[in-house]
Design a protein around this motif. Structure first.
Motif, PDB file in Angstrom:
ATOM      1  N   TYR A   1     -47.545 -45.584   8.163  1.00 44.92           N
ATOM      2  CA  TYR A   1     -47.770 -44.145   8.292  1.00 44.92           C
ATOM      3  C   TYR A   1     -49.244 -43.797   8.084  1.00 44.92           C
ATOM      4  N   MET A   2     -49.855 -44.437   7.087  1.00 45.04           N
ATOM      5  CA  MET A   2     -51.264 -44.156   6.809  1.00 45.04           C
ATOM      6  C   MET A   2     -52.146 -44.594   7.972  1.00 45.04           C
TER       7      MET A   2
ATOM      8  N   PHE B   1     -55.838 -29.174   3.877  1.00 43.60           N
ATOM      9  CA  PHE B   1     -55.547 -29.569   2.498  1.00 43.60           C
ATOM     10  C   PHE B   1     -54.789 -28.467   1.769  1.00 43.60           C
ATOM     11  N   ILE B   2     -55.260 -27.231   1.911  1.00 41.98           N
ATOM     12  CA  ILE B   2     -54.596 -26.110   1.245  1.00 41.98           C
ATOM     13  C   ILE B   2     -53.154 -25.976   1.744  1.00 41.98           C
ATOM     14  N   GLY B   3     -52.967 -26.073   3.065  1.00 45.40           N
ATOM     15  CA  GLY B   3     -51.636 -25.934   3.629  1.00 45.40           C
ATOM     16  C   GLY B   3     -50.687 -27.007   3.141  1.00 45.40           C
ATOM     17  N   ASN B   4     -51.169 -28.242   3.071  1.00 43.91           N
ATOM     18  CA  ASN B   4     -50.313 -29.326   2.606  1.00 43.91           C
ATOM     19  C   ASN B   4     -50.047 -29.246   1.106  1.00 43.91           C
ATOM     20  N   TYR B   5     -51.103 -29.103   0.339  1.00 42.88           N
ATOM     21  CA  TYR B   5     -50.974 -29.188  -1.113  1.00 42.88           C
ATOM     22  C   TYR B   5     -50.166 -28.018  -1.689  1.00 42.88           C
ATOM     23  N   PHE B   6     -50.404 -26.812  -1.162  1.00 46.34           N
ATOM     24  CA  PHE B   6     -49.761 -25.640  -1.747  1.00 46.34           C
ATOM     25  C   PHE B   6     -48.576 -25.116  -0.936  1.00 46.34           C
ATOM     26  N   CYS B   7     -48.730 -25.070   0.386  1.00 43.16           N
ATOM     27  CA  CYS B   7     -47.747 -24.352   1.207  1.00 43.16           C
ATOM     28  C   CYS B   7     -46.560 -25.200   1.654  1.00 43.16           C
TER      29      CYS B   7
ATOM     30  N   ASP C   1     -46.405 -34.277  -4.225  1.00 46.20           N
ATOM     31  CA  ASP C   1     -45.131 -34.542  -3.549  1.00 46.20           C
ATOM     32  C   ASP C   1     -45.209 -34.381  -2.032  1.00 46.20           C
ATOM     33  N   VAL C   2     -46.403 -34.458  -1.463  1.00 43.60           N
ATOM     34  CA  VAL C   2     -46.596 -34.427  -0.018  1.00 43.60           C
ATOM     35  C   VAL C   2     -47.177 -35.776   0.407  1.00 43.60           C
ATOM     36  N   PRO C   3     -46.586 -36.460   1.380  1.00 46.77           N
ATOM     37  CA  PRO C   3     -47.117 -37.749   1.813  1.00 46.77           C
ATOM     38  C   PRO C   3     -48.596 -37.649   2.203  1.00 46.77           C
TER      39      PRO C   3
END
Length: 249
Positions: free
Chosen positions: A123-124, A168-174, A195-197
């Motif tokens: 995936y990475m 980053f903001i969308g993944n980490y927070f939203c 908790d986001v891949p």
């Protein structure tokens, strides 16, 4: 568990929203909202006033002044004006072409079910490999307008920086909106941050570059093709809302 084709990685595995938790299925309501928003956009489009040519100025037509001197309105634009914003136009065209590349790669992964054999490294590797060209190519092969410019002054660098921050903001927070409201979760093997891949932070970069470019194109077409009044304002706002909801859907 059910598998969904969904951003930020179309081949990701998610826990099924229906059946994994108690409560009504939100899908019918979401579809109804989606249809209603686009119906409203269609109505706004019908009511919007097309951009009209300005009244010709007094005097003969000037060849040097061109169409503007004759009062002819500029044609509606999808892409930035090459004479005014060459770097922005180059970047948007590049993103459009590259969007075809990453979509084909993702489609191949999904159709072949190659993701079934992916582990954390797989995936990475896929997500980083697809994100890097958007960062590296404009640096190595900049457009003519950006040759010799400091990196901080290049549109391509600014665009990538903004999308990187926004991703980053969308993944980490939203992302937790999808966890709590849609009762979804990522079940693919991956290293995680909040908790986001982690690979999806990179995947978000290239698909955000794509749909932000498409959003620019649509808004530019509406702004240049319709008279600047309240009806156009409502059309633009409703279209942006429709595109945002469609993307989230």
């Amino acid at each position: 568990r059910a598998r969904f084709i969904s951003p930020p990685l179309v081949s990701l595995s998610m826990a099924g929203a229906a059946g994994d938790a108690a409560g009504p299925d939100p899908l019918p309501s979401m579809v109804a909202i989606l249809v209603s928003i686009w119906a409203f956009v269609a109505a706004c489009l019908v009511c919007a006033e097309p951009q009209q040519a300005a009244s010709p100025p007094t005097g003969a037509y000037s060849k040097t002044a061109g169409a503007a001197a004759a009062g002819v309105a500029a044609a509606p634009q999808w892409l930035p004006d090459h004479s005014k914003y060459p770097a922005k136009r180059w970047m948007e065209v590049f993103v459009l072409w590259y969007s075809v590349v990453w979509m084909l790669v993702m489609a191949g992964i999904v159709v072949s079910q190659a993701y079934e054999g992916f582990n954390e490294h797989g995936y990475m590797a896929v997500c980083v490999a697809l994100a890097l060209p958007l960062l590296i190519y404009p640096l190595c092969r900049p457009c003519a307008a950006e040759v010799g410019l400091p990196l901080a002054e290049r549109y391509s660098v600014k665009a990538n920086t903004w999308i990187g921050i926004y991703s980053f903001i969308g993944n980490y927070f939203c992302t937790h909106y999808f966890y709590s409201v849609l009762r979804a979760s990522y079940s693919c093997p991956s290293w995680r941050l909040n908790d986001v891949p982690i690979p999806f932070y990179f995947a978000t970069h290239f698909y955000f570059m794509t749909y932000h470019t498409f959003a620019n194109i649509v808004q530019r077409r509406l702004s240049s093709g319709f008279a600047p009044n309240f009806r156009r304002h409502i059309l633009v706002v409703s279209t942006v809302a429709a595109l945002a909801y469609t993307t989230a859907f």
